[in-house]
Motif scaffolding. Sequence first.
Motif, PDB file in Angstrom:
ATOM      1  N   LYS A 174       5.795 -12.059 -29.211  1.00 37.89           N
ATOM      2  CA  LYS A 174       5.799 -11.046 -30.271  1.00 37.89           C
ATOM      3  C   LYS A 174       7.185 -10.483 -30.506  1.00 37.89           C
ATOM      4  O   LYS A 174       7.576 -10.206 -31.648  1.00 37.89           O
ATOM      5  CB  LYS A 174       4.816  -9.923 -29.909  1.00 37.89           C
ATOM      6  CG  LYS A 174       4.702  -8.822 -30.956  1.00 37.89           C
ATOM      7  CD  LYS A 174       3.652  -7.793 -30.528  1.00 37.89           C
ATOM      8  CE  LYS A 174       3.507  -6.675 -31.547  1.00 37.89           C
ATOM      9  NZ  LYS A 174       2.486  -5.674 -31.111  1.00 37.89           N
ATOM     10  N   THR A 197       2.024 -13.045 -24.622  1.00 41.87           N
ATOM     11  CA  THR A 197       1.832 -12.451 -25.944  1.00 41.87           C
ATOM     12  C   THR A 197       2.975 -11.511 -26.299  1.00 41.87           C
ATOM     13  O   THR A 197       3.522 -11.546 -27.408  1.00 41.87           O
ATOM     14  CB  THR A 197       0.492 -11.703 -26.006  1.00 41.87           C
ATOM     15  OG1 THR A 197      -0.581 -12.630 -25.787  1.00 41.87           O
ATOM     16  CG2 THR A 197       0.300 -11.036 -27.360  1.00 41.87           C
ATOM     17  N   SER A 231      -1.465 -14.035 -19.911  1.00 41.81           N
ATOM     18  CA  SER A 231      -1.669 -13.966 -21.352  1.00 41.81           C
ATOM     19  C   SER A 231      -0.976 -12.747 -21.947  1.00 41.81           C
ATOM     20  O   SER A 231      -0.333 -12.837 -22.998  1.00 41.81           O
ATOM     21  CB  SER A 231      -3.169 -13.908 -21.668  1.00 41.81           C
ATOM     22  OG  SER A 231      -3.381 -13.742 -23.058  1.00 41.81           O
TER      23      SER A 231
END
Length: 337
Positions: free
Chosen positions: A35, A31, A27
């Motif tokens: 981003k 992420t 995760s």
Amino acid sequence: MKRVLQYAAVVLIALSIPLTAQGDFQSAVNTAFNKYKTLKEGKNADYIPALAKVDPALFGIALVTTDGKVYTAGDLTTEVSIQSISKVFTMAQVIQEQGVDAIEKRIGVDATGARFNSIIAVEAVKNVVGTGAPEMNALVNPGAISATSMVTGKTADAVWAKISGIHNDFAGRQLKVLQDVYKSESDSNQRNQAIGALMFAYGYIKTDWKQAVDLYTRQCSIGVNAKDLATMAATLANMGKNPVTGKQVMEAGKVPSVLAVMATAGLYDDSGKWLYHTGLPAKSGVGGGLIAVSPGKFGIAVVSPPLDDAGNSIRAQKAIADISNTLKGNPLAAATR
């Protein structure tokens, strides 16, 4: 019965930790990738012509834990030249071969306070060779070329076999030199040739300085992808044992010396800023790679060519900092948790 239930609860908690951690790792990687994948800050290095041609959109993240689990996102197949990250592993070869004092006494282990290819920095330490020179280390070009010259071997091929061998062992596979980069660098490395000659003149290089510069140029041209680099970092995090292949590449007791120099000099002029914000020993390369080590936990790497003014990948710095913060990778913050 109460004790049995308490024991069962402890076992269940213990069993659940790795599963939770695995999800957290992937995760955190996902992420950070999502981003920063559209970030367009910085520019490729262009003083080496071949590097200017690399796709600036290239972006890959890999994290390898000390138990050999691999978490990735983005491009994991495209190879870039390892560049200055190679300095870490050639330094490791010298330390492995000659002991932890060898680098300190010949080159020094202090940050230079100058650009990575500074000639002024060479002039500043010319009178103290052999004493553990102040403000010199094996992760800037003068010290790195000297470290390459310290790898023992009767011929250039014998020296190269050791340099390439330790890179292969850390990565867990056979790596190859990117010949286009090697030629491009060889045709444009007059400054490094000047540095090599000066380091020989002042006694830091005691063998053939031209050979040292050539082998240094070749090691910087080794091709790696994000997973290769993360495995190399994870081997350092795992006290010298490659967590993927299981091979003990470096003696455990010698690894902290490598990490210490990475911590103080791994990101060129911004090494202090990086350590201040992340606490992670790290090393960047102008090819766009960046590795970082969370000792005992994981190694992480990002490949993304656009650099900041200091020569460090912008996306790599941001992504690694975010991932490490999420996973509590900062070793300097351990006492506060």
